[in-house]
Enzyme design. Structure first.
Site, PDB file in Angstrom:
ATOM      1  CE1 TYR A 188      22.496  26.626  51.122  1.00 20.38           C
ATOM      2  CE2 TYR A 188      22.902  24.776  52.585  1.00 20.38           C
ATOM      3  CZ  TYR A 188      22.443  25.269  51.381  1.00 20.38           C
ATOM      4  OH  TYR A 188      21.945  24.417  50.443  1.00 20.38           O
TER       5      TYR A 188
ATOM      6  CD  GLU B 174      19.233  29.415  50.474  1.00 18.21           C
ATOM      7  OE1 GLU B 174      18.420  29.875  51.279  1.00 18.21           O
ATOM      8  OE2 GLU B 174      19.089  28.333  49.898  1.00 18.21           O
TER       9      GLU B 174
ATOM     10  CG  ASP C 230      29.987  33.832  27.004  1.00 14.77           C
ATOM     11  OD1 ASP C 230      31.028  33.924  27.686  1.00 14.77           O
ATOM     12  OD2 ASP C 230      29.391  32.766  26.819  1.00 14.77           O
TER      13      ASP C 230
ATOM     14  CB  THR D 141      34.396  30.692  32.616  1.00 15.79           C
ATOM     15  OG1 THR D 141      35.351  30.991  31.589  1.00 15.79           O
ATOM     16  CG2 THR D 141      33.186  30.028  31.998  1.00 15.79           C
TER      17      THR D 141
ATOM     18  CE  LYS E  42      35.968  28.128  28.834  1.00 16.84           C
ATOM     19  NZ  LYS E  42      34.722  28.486  29.563  1.00 16.84           N
TER      20      LYS E  42
ATOM     21  NE  ARG F 162      35.811  23.397  35.888  1.00 21.37           N
ATOM     22  CZ  ARG F 162      36.672  23.450  34.876  1.00 21.37           C
ATOM     23  NH1 ARG F 162      37.965  23.380  35.077  1.00 21.37           N
ATOM     24  NH2 ARG F 162      36.241  23.579  33.635  1.00 21.37           N
TER      25      ARG F 162
HETATM   26  N1  PLP Z   1      30.753  30.644  27.233  1.00 22.93           N
HETATM   27  C1  PLP Z   1      31.801  30.329  26.452  1.00 22.93           C
HETATM   28  C2  PLP Z   1      32.166  31.248  25.339  1.00 22.93           C
HETATM   29  C3  PLP Z   1      32.507  29.148  26.681  1.00 22.93           C
HETATM   30  O1  PLP Z   1      33.530  28.816  25.885  1.00 22.93           O
HETATM   31  C4  PLP Z   1      32.105  28.302  27.757  1.00 22.93           C
HETATM   32  C5  PLP Z   1      32.812  27.043  28.059  1.00 22.93           C
HETATM   33  O2  PLP Z   1      33.476  26.443  27.320  1.00 22.93           O
HETATM   34  C6  PLP Z   1      31.010  28.682  28.516  1.00 22.93           C
HETATM   35  C7  PLP Z   1      30.349  29.853  28.236  1.00 22.93           C
HETATM   36  C8  PLP Z   1      30.460  27.781  29.603  1.00 22.93           C
HETATM   37  O3  PLP Z   1      31.257  27.686  30.692  1.00 22.93           O
HETATM   38  P1  PLP Z   1      31.043  26.464  31.748  1.00 22.93           P
HETATM   39  O4  PLP Z   1      31.727  25.299  31.156  1.00 22.93           O
HETATM   40  O5  PLP Z   1      31.698  26.995  32.994  1.00 22.93           O
HETATM   41  O6  PLP Z   1      29.578  26.269  31.900  1.00 22.93           O
END
Ligand code: PLP
Length: 411
Positions: A51, A53, A196, A222, A225, A231
């Site tokens: 843990y 935190e 993002d 993320t 990918k 993950r």
């Molecule tokens: N942002 C984008 C552009 C994505 O394509 C995805 C997932 O497909 C996410 C955020 C979310 O990721 P997670 O599945 O890890 O929550």
């Protein structure tokens, strides 16, 4: 996996079957990848027991001297990858990362502007079925007639709705995103700009896509990918004040104890992303996606934006008499994993759709190059050209079997 085999044979057998499935099917779901054995090994280390935190050197529990070092390494490596100053490596997923940014930068009911889901945007960019559309007033931009982001329209909408935050990034957009342009628009209307980059992060860190820094106020991604790590999610920024708010929004705002085994695995993944080998991988990912696009276009299929600049293609089936779902099932029978996907001007439900998304990252990780991608892309067209012919699909699966043997995973 001997202790698992002895203790829980059911899960062991399922893991073995899943490995066989991953080996047998040609994985072309654009958001998936195969992480390296070193990352998998790290996920199973003793860091899973701890843990922690809080943040490095500011924890709520004792015994954090080693996990502190792990988290610091993950932070410094990801900052080096993106050429930025601050990182939070604790988000459990990309959605958690986005939720924390929204919580840090916005108040309940504030206005946001994101990319429309059917044009390639993600649920967390304002969809009404997601926290982002339930807690905030969301508006959307889309694509122009050529399938590219319509930046003029983004500005036009932004001037009218005056969003507090503009979100860019997508799950199914095949073209380069102009982060500079987005920042200019955000500055005109006085909005925060969140990029993002979950889908394209692996290309960005290899110099194969424009970097969102120095343009974005905040970047989320993320790690599983195109980055091919474990993950999870990450949040990045050059702004100390914003980052401090974001850190509080992750812990104690939306998460409890960080997954230290995952953070260690993120650090290992980032080390791989920093290597020379990674640059070559990312180049190959793009070259392979381009081959898919070229073959599909040559065989008469319609691609949104008529090509690709990144790791995926989005095929429109609006002019066909079968759906994305039909195509997904038929390709599965032929041993190819892709996903059905909504397309601009979509007429079907998200469960059926009029498109498919095809990506190159996972098979590139297996070592496949242009020659193999050309072969597979032609087989995809053979399946789609004869969508009702199940016998033919099963024969195509047999024709593709040699690739699994030639390019095995996790030997
Ligand atoms: N942002 C984008 C552009 C994505 O394509 C995805 C997932 O497909 C996410 C955020 C979310 O990721 P997670 O599945 O890890 O929550």
């Amino acid at each position: 996996m001997n202790s698992l085999k002895n203790f829980d044979n059911e899960i062991y057998n399922l893991a073995t079957q899943e490995l066989n499935r991953q080996n047998e099917y040609l994985e072309m779901i654009a958001s998936e990848n195969f992480t390296i054995p070193a990352v998998m090994e790290t996920l199973g280390t003793v860091f899973t027991n701890k843990y922690a935190e809080g943040y490095p050197n500011k924890r709520y529990y004792s015994g954090c001297e080693y996990v502190d070092r792990v988290e610091e390494l993950a932070i410094s490596r990801v900052c080096e990858l993106f050429s930025c100053k601050y990182a939070n490596v604790q988000p459990h997923s990309g959605s958690q990362a986005n939720a924390a940014v929204y919580m840090a930068l916005l108040n309940h009911g504030d206005t946001i502007l994101g990319m429309d889901l059917s044009c390639g945007g993600h649920l967390t960019h304002g969809s009404k079925v997601n926290f982002s559309g339930k807690n905030y007033q969301s508006f959307f931009y889309g694509l122009d007639e050529n399938g590219y982001i319509d930046y003029e329209k983004v500005l036009e909408i932004a001037k009218v709705i005056k969003p507090k935050m503009i979100v860019c990034g997508a799950s199914a957009y095949a073209r380069e995103i102009d982060f500079k342009r987005f920042r200019e628009i955000a500055d005109i209307v006085g909005a925060y700009f969140l990029a993002d980059v979950a889908h394209i992060a692996g290309l960005i860190v290899a110099g194969e896509h424009m970097n969102p820094f120095p343009y974005a106020h905040v970047v989320t991604t993320t790690t599983h990918k195109t980055l091919a790590g474990p993950r999870g999610g990450v949040i990045l920024s050059n702004d100390e004040e914003l980052m401090s708010k974001i850190n509080s929004a992750i812990f104690p705002g939306t998460q409890g104890g960080p997954l230290m085994n995952t953070i260690a695995a993120k650090a290992v993944g980032f080390k791989y992303n920093l290597s020379k080998e990674w640059k070559e991988y990312a180049k190959q990912v793009k070259a392979n996606a381009k081959i898919i696009a070229d073959v599909l276009i040559k065989r008469g299929y319609e691609l949104i934006s008529n090509g690709t600049d990144n790791h995926l293609v989005l095929v429109s089936l609006l002019n066909k008499d079968f759906s994305g779902k039909d195509a997904q099932f038929a390709l599965h029978d032929a041993g190819i994993s892709i996903n059905k996907n909504s397309v601009p001007n979509e007429k079907r439900s998200p469960f059926i759709t009029s498109g498919i998304r095809i990506g190159s990252p996972a098979l590139t990780t297996r070592g496949m190059k242009e020659k193999e991608f050309e072969f597979i892309a032609n087989k995809i067209c053979d399946v789609l050209d004869d969508i009702e012919n199940k016998e033919k699909h099963l024969q195509i699966k047999k024709d593709l079997e040699f690739l699994s043997k030639q390019f095995p995973i996790y030997i």
